[in-house]
Design an enzyme around this catalytic site. Sequence first.
Site, PDB file in Angstrom:
ATOM      1  N   SER A 216      -2.640  44.261   5.173  1.00 23.85           N
ATOM      2  CA  SER A 216      -1.465  43.825   4.413  1.00 23.85           C
ATOM      3  C   SER A 216      -1.342  44.667   3.151  1.00 23.85           C
ATOM      4  CB  SER A 216      -1.611  42.354   4.030  1.00 23.85           C
ATOM      5  OG  SER A 216      -0.638  41.956   3.083  1.00 23.85           O
TER       6      SER A 216
ATOM      7  N   TYR B   6      -6.359  35.266  -0.292  1.00 24.49           N
ATOM      8  CA  TYR B   6      -5.740  36.033   0.790  1.00 24.49           C
ATOM      9  C   TYR B   6      -5.850  37.530   0.501  1.00 24.49           C
ATOM     10  CZ  TYR B   6      -2.301  37.835   4.071  1.00 24.49           C
ATOM     11  OH  TYR B   6      -1.684  38.552   5.066  1.00 24.49           O
TER      12      TYR B   6
END
Length: 254
Positions: free
Chosen positions: A134, A147
Amino acid sequence: MKQIVVITGASSGLGTELAKEAVSSGYSVVLIARRMERLQQLKQELETSSNTVRVYQADVTDRTALCALFTEIGHVDVLINNAGVGYFAWAHEMKQEETEQMMNVNVTGLINCSELVMPQMIKRKSGHIINISSQAGKLATPKSAVYAATKHAVLGYTNSIRMELGRSNVRVTAINPGPIATPFFDKADPEGTYLKNAKKFMLDPADVSKKTIAVIGRPVREVNMPKWMGMGSFIYSLFPGTVERMGRKAFFQK
Protein backbone atom coordinates in the site's frame (compact mmCIF):
# COMPACT_ATOMS: atom_id res chain seq x y z
CA MET A 1 1.46 -26.04 -19.60
CA LYS A 2 -0.33 -23.12 -17.99
CA GLN A 3 1.38 -21.31 -15.17
CA ILE A 4 -0.23 -21.76 -11.76
CA VAL A 5 -1.08 -18.56 -9.89
CA VAL A 6 -2.02 -18.76 -6.20
CA ILE A 7 -4.03 -15.83 -4.84
CA THR A 8 -4.77 -15.34 -1.14
CA GLY A 9 -7.73 -13.33 0.14
CA ALA A 10 -9.55 -14.18 -3.08
CA SER A 11 -13.14 -14.23 -1.83
CA SER A 12 -13.87 -10.52 -2.32
CA GLY A 13 -12.59 -7.12 -3.37
CA LEU A 14 -9.22 -6.95 -5.09
CA GLY A 15 -8.66 -10.69 -4.63
CA THR A 16 -11.72 -11.50 -6.70
CA GLU A 17 -10.66 -9.08 -9.43
CA LEU A 18 -7.17 -10.56 -9.45
CA ALA A 19 -8.69 -14.01 -9.92
CA LYS A 20 -10.83 -12.81 -12.83
CA GLU A 21 -7.90 -11.09 -14.53
CA ALA A 22 -5.59 -14.07 -14.03
CA VAL A 23 -8.10 -16.45 -15.61
CA SER A 24 -8.78 -14.11 -18.52
CA SER A 25 -5.01 -13.85 -19.05
CA GLY A 26 -4.76 -17.61 -19.42
CA TYR A 27 -3.37 -18.65 -16.05
CA SER A 28 -4.52 -21.62 -14.01
CA VAL A 29 -5.54 -20.23 -10.63
CA VAL A 30 -5.64 -21.47 -7.07
CA LEU A 31 -7.78 -19.34 -4.77
CA ILE A 32 -7.39 -19.23 -1.00
CA ALA A 33 -9.68 -17.50 1.51
CA ARG A 34 -11.65 -18.16 4.66
CA ARG A 35 -15.10 -17.91 3.02
CA MET A 36 -15.52 -21.19 1.14
CA GLU A 37 -19.05 -20.42 -0.02
CA ARG A 38 -17.86 -17.33 -1.86
CA LEU A 39 -14.88 -19.21 -3.30
CA GLN A 40 -17.18 -21.90 -4.67
CA GLN A 41 -19.33 -19.24 -6.32
CA LEU A 42 -16.25 -17.66 -7.84
CA LYS A 43 -15.06 -21.05 -9.08
CA GLN A 44 -18.36 -21.56 -10.90
CA GLU A 45 -18.11 -18.10 -12.45
CA LEU A 46 -14.53 -18.47 -13.65
CA GLU A 47 -13.94 -22.13 -14.47
CA THR A 48 -14.08 -23.09 -18.14
CA SER A 49 -13.41 -26.22 -20.17
CA SER A 50 -9.95 -24.88 -20.93
CA ASN A 51 -9.07 -23.50 -17.52
CA THR A 52 -9.29 -25.02 -14.06
CA VAL A 53 -9.92 -23.12 -10.84
CA ARG A 54 -9.00 -24.74 -7.54
CA VAL A 55 -10.31 -23.28 -4.28
CA TYR A 56 -9.19 -23.87 -0.71
CA GLN A 57 -10.52 -22.62 2.60
CA ALA A 58 -7.67 -21.48 4.82
CA ASP A 59 -6.56 -18.83 7.27
CA VAL A 60 -3.15 -17.44 6.28
CA THR A 61 -2.27 -17.04 9.96
CA ASP A 62 -2.54 -20.80 10.57
CA ARG A 63 0.95 -22.01 9.66
CA THR A 64 0.23 -25.68 10.34
CA ALA A 65 -2.82 -25.74 8.08
CA LEU A 66 -0.95 -23.80 5.38
CA CYS A 67 1.89 -26.32 5.34
CA ALA A 68 -0.56 -29.09 4.54
CA LEU A 69 -2.38 -26.89 2.05
CA PHE A 70 0.67 -25.90 0.01
CA THR A 71 1.83 -29.52 0.01
CA GLU A 72 -1.53 -30.41 -1.57
CA ILE A 73 -1.35 -27.53 -4.05
CA GLY A 74 2.11 -28.61 -5.18
CA HIS A 75 3.68 -26.61 -8.01
CA VAL A 76 3.33 -22.81 -7.70
CA ASP A 77 4.62 -20.49 -10.40
CA VAL A 78 3.26 -17.25 -8.95
CA LEU A 79 2.13 -16.35 -5.45
CA ILE A 80 0.06 -13.20 -5.00
CA ASN A 81 -0.11 -12.30 -1.31
CA ASN A 82 -3.32 -10.30 -1.32
CA ALA A 83 -4.97 -11.26 2.00
CA GLY A 84 -5.16 -8.24 4.25
CA VAL A 85 -7.27 -6.32 6.73
CA GLY A 86 -7.30 -2.77 8.05
CA TYR A 87 -8.89 -0.68 10.78
CA PHE A 88 -8.67 3.10 11.03
CA ALA A 89 -8.60 4.58 14.53
CA TRP A 90 -6.49 6.84 16.71
CA ALA A 91 -3.48 4.86 17.93
CA HIS A 92 -4.45 5.24 21.60
CA GLU A 93 -7.98 3.99 20.88
CA MET A 94 -7.09 0.95 18.75
CA LYS A 95 -8.57 -2.29 20.06
CA GLN A 96 -6.06 -4.99 20.91
CA GLU A 97 -7.85 -7.62 18.84
CA GLU A 98 -7.81 -5.34 15.79
CA THR A 99 -4.10 -4.62 16.20
CA GLU A 100 -3.34 -8.31 16.50
CA GLN A 101 -5.49 -9.20 13.50
CA MET A 102 -3.74 -6.65 11.27
CA MET A 103 -0.29 -7.81 12.35
CA ASN A 104 -1.18 -11.49 12.00
CA VAL A 105 -2.91 -11.30 8.62
CA ASN A 106 -0.98 -8.52 6.87
CA VAL A 107 2.49 -9.49 8.03
CA THR A 108 2.66 -13.00 9.48
CA GLY A 109 0.20 -14.43 6.96
CA LEU A 110 2.13 -12.97 4.04
CA ILE A 111 5.41 -14.31 5.40
CA ASN A 112 3.88 -17.74 6.02
CA CYS A 113 2.75 -18.12 2.42
CA SER A 114 5.99 -16.74 1.01
CA GLU A 115 8.18 -19.06 3.06
CA LEU A 116 6.16 -22.09 1.95
CA VAL A 117 6.68 -21.46 -1.78
CA MET A 118 10.25 -20.16 -1.73
CA PRO A 119 12.03 -23.54 -1.53
CA GLN A 120 10.42 -24.93 -4.68
CA MET A 121 10.99 -21.69 -6.59
CA ILE A 122 14.65 -21.57 -5.55
CA LYS A 123 15.12 -25.23 -6.47
CA ARG A 124 13.86 -24.80 -10.03
CA LYS A 125 15.25 -21.23 -10.33
CA SER A 126 11.97 -19.68 -11.43
CA GLY A 127 8.88 -18.15 -9.90
CA HIS A 128 7.36 -14.85 -8.89
CA ILE A 129 6.08 -13.56 -5.54
CA ILE A 130 3.85 -10.50 -5.74
CA ASN A 131 3.00 -8.77 -2.46
CA ILE A 132 0.06 -6.41 -2.27
CA SER A 133 1.27 -3.60 -0.05
CA SER A 134 0.00 0.00 0.00
CA GLN A 135 1.04 3.61 -0.34
CA ALA A 136 0.53 3.57 3.44
CA GLY A 137 3.71 1.51 3.56
CA LYS A 138 5.59 4.53 2.26
CA LEU A 139 3.72 7.42 3.79
CA ALA A 140 1.91 6.85 7.07
CA THR A 141 -0.99 9.11 8.02
CA PRO A 142 -3.07 9.70 11.19
CA LYS A 143 -5.57 7.04 12.27
CA SER A 144 -3.68 4.31 10.40
CA ALA A 145 -0.65 3.77 12.65
CA VAL A 146 -0.91 0.00 12.92
CA TYR A 147 -2.09 -0.54 9.35
CA ALA A 148 0.77 1.60 8.05
CA ALA A 149 3.20 -0.29 10.29
CA THR A 150 2.10 -3.59 8.75
CA LYS A 151 2.57 -2.26 5.23
CA HIS A 152 5.98 -0.82 6.10
CA ALA A 153 6.82 -4.34 7.30
CA VAL A 154 5.55 -5.83 4.04
CA LEU A 155 7.78 -3.51 2.01
CA GLY A 156 10.80 -4.23 4.18
CA TYR A 157 10.25 -7.96 3.82
CA THR A 158 9.61 -7.66 0.09
CA ASN A 159 12.76 -5.64 -0.53
CA SER A 160 14.89 -8.13 1.39
CA ILE A 161 13.61 -11.31 -0.25
CA ARG A 162 13.84 -9.62 -3.67
CA MET A 163 17.60 -9.46 -3.20
CA GLU A 164 17.83 -12.94 -1.70
CA LEU A 165 15.71 -14.68 -4.33
CA GLY A 166 17.20 -12.72 -7.20
CA ARG A 167 20.24 -14.99 -6.97
CA SER A 168 17.94 -17.86 -7.98
CA ASN A 169 16.14 -15.98 -10.75
CA VAL A 170 12.97 -15.72 -8.63
CA ARG A 171 11.22 -12.38 -9.07
CA VAL A 172 9.61 -10.38 -6.27
CA THR A 173 7.33 -7.38 -6.81
CA ALA A 174 5.53 -4.99 -4.47
CA ILE A 175 2.19 -3.50 -5.52
CA ASN A 176 1.56 -0.20 -3.73
CA PRO A 177 -1.92 1.11 -4.45
CA GLY A 178 -3.68 4.05 -2.89
CA PRO A 179 -7.29 3.57 -1.70
CA ILE A 180 -9.24 1.03 -3.78
CA ALA A 181 -13.03 0.97 -4.10
CA THR A 182 -13.58 -2.41 -2.39
CA PRO A 183 -15.36 -3.77 0.71
CA PHE A 184 -12.04 -3.28 2.57
CA PHE A 185 -13.46 -0.03 3.91
CA ASP A 186 -16.50 -1.74 5.45
CA LYS A 187 -14.18 -2.70 8.32
CA ALA A 188 -11.52 -0.05 8.00
CA ASP A 189 -13.90 2.90 7.87
CA PRO A 190 -17.37 1.83 9.09
CA GLU A 191 -18.49 5.45 9.55
CA GLY A 192 -17.56 6.26 5.96
CA THR A 193 -15.54 9.37 6.81
CA TYR A 194 -12.44 8.49 4.86
CA LEU A 195 -14.45 6.93 2.04
CA LYS A 196 -16.34 10.19 1.61
CA ASN A 197 -13.22 12.37 1.65
CA ALA A 198 -11.19 10.12 -0.62
CA LYS A 199 -13.95 9.14 -3.04
CA LYS A 200 -12.46 11.07 -5.96
CA PHE A 201 -9.09 9.34 -5.43
CA MET A 202 -10.44 5.79 -5.28
CA LEU A 203 -8.84 3.31 -7.64
CA ASP A 204 -10.86 0.86 -9.72
CA PRO A 205 -10.05 -2.66 -8.44
CA ALA A 206 -10.28 -4.02 -11.99
CA ASP A 207 -7.58 -1.59 -13.11
CA VAL A 208 -5.35 -2.46 -10.14
CA SER A 209 -5.74 -6.17 -10.86
CA LYS A 210 -4.96 -5.69 -14.55
CA LYS A 211 -1.72 -3.86 -13.74
CA THR A 212 -0.82 -6.47 -11.13
CA ILE A 213 -1.32 -9.51 -13.36
CA ALA A 214 0.57 -7.71 -16.14
CA VAL A 215 3.83 -7.81 -14.13
CA ILE A 216 3.91 -11.61 -13.87
CA GLY A 217 7.19 -12.89 -15.22
CA ARG A 218 8.64 -9.41 -15.60
CA PRO A 219 11.52 -7.94 -13.55
CA VAL A 220 9.37 -5.21 -11.99
CA ARG A 221 10.52 -3.99 -8.59
CA GLU A 222 7.29 -2.24 -7.63
CA VAL A 223 4.13 -0.71 -9.04
CA ASN A 224 2.78 2.50 -7.52
CA MET A 225 -0.83 3.56 -8.10
CA PRO A 226 -1.92 6.20 -8.81
CA LYS A 227 1.31 7.60 -10.21
CA TRP A 228 0.86 11.01 -8.57
CA MET A 229 0.49 9.36 -5.15
CA GLY A 230 3.60 7.30 -5.80
CA MET A 231 5.47 10.48 -6.67
CA GLY A 232 4.18 12.07 -3.46
CA SER A 233 5.55 9.14 -1.46
CA PHE A 234 8.92 9.53 -3.19
CA ILE A 235 9.06 13.24 -2.38
CA TYR A 236 8.14 12.39 1.21
CA SER A 237 11.14 10.05 1.42
CA LEU A 238 13.36 13.01 0.50
CA PHE A 239 11.64 15.79 2.47
CA PRO A 240 9.48 14.17 5.18
CA GLY A 241 9.22 17.20 7.45
CA THR A 242 8.18 19.51 4.63
CA VAL A 243 5.55 17.10 3.30
CA GLU A 244 4.10 16.52 6.77
CA ARG A 245 3.76 20.27 7.33
CA MET A 246 2.31 21.04 3.92
CA GLY A 247 -0.01 18.04 3.86
CA ARG A 248 -1.19 18.17 7.47
CA LYS A 249 -4.79 19.08 6.58
CA ALA A 250 -5.06 16.41 3.90
CA PHE A 251 -3.56 13.72 6.14
CA PHE A 252 -6.29 14.17 8.75
CA GLN A 253 -9.08 13.07 6.44
CA LYS A 254 -9.91 9.73 8.06
